[in-house]
Write a protein that holds these residues in place. Structure first.
Motif, PDB file in Angstrom:
ATOM      1  N   GLY A 101       9.741   3.118  -4.998  1.00  0.00           N
ATOM      2  CA  GLY A 101      10.161   4.269  -4.865  1.00  0.00           C
ATOM      3  C   GLY A 101       9.965   4.730  -5.139  1.00  0.00           C
ATOM      4  O   GLY A 101       9.619   6.546  -3.730  1.00  0.00           O
ATOM      5  N   VAL A 102       9.042   5.824  -5.326  1.00  0.00           N
ATOM      6  CA  VAL A 102       7.893   6.657  -6.302  1.00  0.00           C
ATOM      7  C   VAL A 102       6.823   6.958  -4.384  1.00  0.00           C
ATOM      8  O   VAL A 102       7.222   8.294  -3.972  1.00  0.00           O
ATOM      9  N   TRP A 103       6.645   5.958  -4.481  1.00  0.00           N
ATOM     10  CA  TRP A 103       5.035   6.154  -3.419  1.00  0.00           C
ATOM     11  C   TRP A 103       5.737   6.147  -2.024  1.00  0.00           C
ATOM     12  O   TRP A 103       5.773   6.851  -1.138  1.00  0.00           O
ATOM     13  N   LEU A 104       7.720   5.774  -1.902  1.00  0.00           N
ATOM     14  CA  LEU A 104       8.061   5.856  -0.669  1.00  0.00           C
ATOM     15  C   LEU A 104       8.346   6.988  -0.342  1.00  0.00           C
ATOM     16  O   LEU A 104       8.529   8.088   0.585  1.00  0.00           O
ATOM     17  N   LEU A 105       8.855   8.202  -1.987  1.00  0.00           N
ATOM     18  CA  LEU A 105       9.239   9.674  -1.740  1.00  0.00           C
ATOM     19  C   LEU A 105       8.179  10.076  -1.146  1.00  0.00           C
ATOM     20  O   LEU A 105       8.711  11.062  -0.476  1.00  0.00           O
ATOM     21  N   LEU A 128      -3.185   8.991   9.452  1.00  0.00           N
ATOM     22  CA  LEU A 128      -3.837   8.210   8.890  1.00  0.00           C
ATOM     23  C   LEU A 128      -3.377   7.924   7.459  1.00  0.00           C
ATOM     24  O   LEU A 128      -3.294   6.647   6.296  1.00  0.00           O
ATOM     25  N   LEU A 129      -3.558   9.565   6.609  1.00  0.00           N
ATOM     26  CA  LEU A 129      -2.542   9.485   5.941  1.00  0.00           C
ATOM     27  C   LEU A 129      -0.997   8.630   5.300  1.00  0.00           C
ATOM     28  O   LEU A 129      -1.041   8.044   4.764  1.00  0.00           O
ATOM     29  N   LEU A 130      -0.406   8.940   6.769  1.00  0.00           N
ATOM     30  CA  LEU A 130       0.890   8.884   6.448  1.00  0.00           C
ATOM     31  C   LEU A 130       0.681   7.230   6.559  1.00  0.00           C
ATOM     32  O   LEU A 130       1.346   5.970   6.101  1.00  0.00           O
ATOM     33  N   GLU A 131      -0.134   6.381   7.212  1.00  0.00           N
ATOM     34  CA  GLU A 131       0.280   4.824   7.123  1.00  0.00           C
ATOM     35  C   GLU A 131      -0.485   5.073   5.684  1.00  0.00           C
ATOM     36  O   GLU A 131      -0.683   3.508   5.985  1.00  0.00           O
ATOM     37  N   ALA A 132      -1.554   4.872   5.308  1.00  0.00           N
ATOM     38  CA  ALA A 132      -2.519   4.797   4.206  1.00  0.00           C
ATOM     39  C   ALA A 132      -1.392   4.403   2.810  1.00  0.00           C
ATOM     40  O   ALA A 132      -1.180   4.031   2.365  1.00  0.00           O
ATOM     41  N   GLY A 133      -0.795   5.621   3.330  1.00  0.00           N
ATOM     42  CA  GLY A 133       0.642   5.600   2.041  1.00  0.00           C
ATOM     43  C   GLY A 133       1.891   4.845   2.415  1.00  0.00           C
ATOM     44  O   GLY A 133       2.377   4.260   0.662  1.00  0.00           O
ATOM     45  N   PHE A 134       1.506   3.846   3.190  1.00  0.00           N
ATOM     46  CA  PHE A 134       3.513   3.663   3.618  1.00  0.00           C
ATOM     47  C   PHE A 134       2.339   2.228   2.673  1.00  0.00           C
ATOM     48  O   PHE A 134       3.630   1.319   2.460  1.00  0.00           O
ATOM     49  N   LEU A 135       1.377   1.672   3.355  1.00  0.00           N
ATOM     50  CA  LEU A 135       0.360   0.681   2.587  1.00  0.00           C
ATOM     51  C   LEU A 135       0.469   0.606   1.400  1.00  0.00           C
ATOM     52  O   LEU A 135       0.832  -0.778   0.586  1.00  0.00           O
ATOM     53  N   ALA A 136       0.487   1.848   0.598  1.00  0.00           N
ATOM     54  CA  ALA A 136       0.042   2.031  -1.041  1.00  0.00           C
ATOM     55  C   ALA A 136       2.025   1.279  -1.054  1.00  0.00           C
ATOM     56  O   ALA A 136       1.534   1.202  -2.580  1.00  0.00           O
ATOM     57  N   VAL A 137       2.734   1.577  -0.475  1.00  0.00           N
ATOM     58  CA  VAL A 137       4.163   1.523  -1.258  1.00  0.00           C
ATOM     59  C   VAL A 137       3.996  -0.396  -0.928  1.00  0.00           C
ATOM     60  O   VAL A 137       4.539  -0.664  -2.421  1.00  0.00           O
TER      61      VAL A 137
END
Length: 482
Positions: A101-105, A128-137
């Protein structure tokens, strides 16, 4: 399901999650410090005006629900603080669902900024940052072993970044095929760094070797990311080294650093311990069923959404950077399909004179990152991103491209707008606004080694002509029609 987990990539997960979070911090801080002049309610391209004509379904953002400059700043600073907590490892202290949830926020907060960022946020490293950030979820935390599917999807992201960039070069400018692009690139790139002058003056045979090595690193090595170990780790090491070379040679925001972070997805614990001491892998329990199901759904969606990027890479009309959905997931990447041979710069000047004559004294506005004063050595700014400086490079190529924001920029200089002046290195009119401002187009080139010894200047510049003729506050609207 033993095949579902990949404990040998525990350390890689630590690097990826903390690296992505650190870049989030930089991105949010840059947004908080620069947005008011660029996107604020009274900025050059105001968010309220944009969301009024852009439906939510095409650019989902919190700012469709409400906008004020204070709210934008709050979103940016909250994003920076939460990301900093992720860098510190807070996700590993939380239950798995809470960490996700924190990563998604954080992802939602940055997506909200990018989707109203307009031309200032139109670069490939945002997606690229948004795609990497969503992958980190979906990478999990220390409550579960890294899911092997997500580890492979991180490699797939690196593959698209590298292979897409390699293909666009091979299909693009002829100088990539005859190995001469680096005769020009270090001099004409958008924002040179402190070592770019030295890179430019490397022997030309070495430049040819650099280009050939770049083709190998981007067109051959990415396939090695999917090979068994230790080949995958070696491929990742080559990607990391070549990206560090790019870090040294210029300023490309967080593009190179994020690629480096993601390349760790191919580095196993056993490969790392041969070079660096790392902590022992903790006992990692199996994934709960609900998490396993979510990972499978994420992997399946990624495969389905990969169709368009793959088609783009295979197309003879390949596009460099493109998002195929408003969430910036599973994108197309690429860079520098063509290389400029000549560098042009827009130089902005002002004067306090009441009337314009041949004796009028013009004083130059200095930018933080882009070339200006020939005696000033370019600075290293990346991974921090100076958005106005980057767009000034595009403005030098196309007045039409700059029309929506360059006129408003000059208008703000004519009234000494504080938010705008904070984007600049120095205000030559600290006591009172200028009576006139103008913009002139210059041709820049690096000095030779001999010229540098004689003048201690890094650049030589010559006037090409007027970009915007002198305008005063009563005639500022003329700049919009440049």
């Amino acid at each position: 399901m033993e095949w579902f987990i990949a404990p040998e990539y525990w350390f890689a997960r630590q690097v990826i999650e903390r690296g992505v979070a650190a870049i989030y911090v930089i991105a949010f801080v840059a947004a908080a410090r620069q947005f008011k002049a660029l996107l604020g309610a009274h900025g050059m391209t105001p968010v309220p005006r944009y969301v009024a004509r852009r439906p939510f379904r095409l650019s989902p953002s919190l700012f469709h629900l409400y906008y004020s400059d204070r709210f934008f700043a709050s979103v940016a600073w909250v994003g920076a603080l939460v990301s900093a907590a992720l860098v510190g490892g807070v996700a590993d202290l939380l239950p798995l669902w809470a960490a996700m949830g924190v990563w998604l926020l954080v992802w939602v907060l940055y997506l909200s900024i990018v989707n109203v960022g307009q031309v200032w946020y139109s670069f490939g490293w945002e997606s690229l940052l948004l795609e990497a950030g969503f992958l980190a979820v979906f990478l999990g935390n220390d409550r579960v072993a890294p899911p092997v599917l997500v580890v492979w999807l991180a490699r797939w992201l690196v593959f698209r970044v590298e292979f897409g960039a390699g293909l666009i070069k091979l299909r693009g400018d002829r100088c990539w095929r005859d190995l001469t692009c680096l005769f020009y690139h270090h001099e004409t790139q958008p924002m040179p760094g402190p070592l770019s002058w030295f890179f430019h003056h490397l022997p030309r045979p070495l430049h040819r070797i650099e280009v050939a090595a770049n083709h190998f690193a981007q067109l051959v090595v990415p396939f090695g990311l999917f090979a068994p170990q230790p080949v995958a780790s070696v491929a990742a090491a080559i990607v990391i080294v070549t990206q560090l070379w790019l870090v040294l040679s210029g300023n490309f925001a967080w593009l190179n650093w994020l690629t480096i972070v993601l390349a760790w997805s191919a580095v196993s614990n056993s490969s790392v311990v041969k070079v660096f001491p790392i902590p022992d892998t903790p006992e990692l329990p199996d994934s709960p069923l609900w998490f396993t199901v979510l990972v499978f759904v994420f992997a399946g969606c990624t495969v389905a959404l990969s169709y368009l990027p793959v088609r783009n890479m295979l197309s003879s009309h390949q596009r460099m950077n493109q998002s195929y959905n408003p969430f910036h997931l599973i994108n197309t990447f690429g860079a520098f399909g063509s290389i400029d041979r000549i560098r042009y710069e827009v130089v902005v000047e002002g004067t306090s004179d009441l009337e314009l004559t041949e004796r009028t004294h013009w004083r130059e506005y200095e930018f933080k990152g882009k070339p200006g004063d020939p005696h000033r050595l370019p600075r290293q700014w990346a991974p921090y991103h100076l958005r106005l400086d980057w767009l000034m490079w595009f403005a030098a190529h196309s007045p039409t491209y700059a029309r929506p924001w360059f006129g408003p920029f000059l208008e703000r200089l004519l009234r000494n707008d504080r938010a705008t002046l904070r984007l600049l290195r120095r205000n030559p009119f600290p006591d009172a606004p200028p009576r006139f401002v103008r913009a002139r187009l210059y041709e820049y080139r690096f000095t030779t080694a001999r010229e540098w010894r004689e003048t201690r200047a890094w650049w030589v510049r010559s006037v090409v002509g007027d970009y915007v003729p002198p305008i005063s506050p009563g005639r500022a609207s003329l700049a919009r029609r440049t």
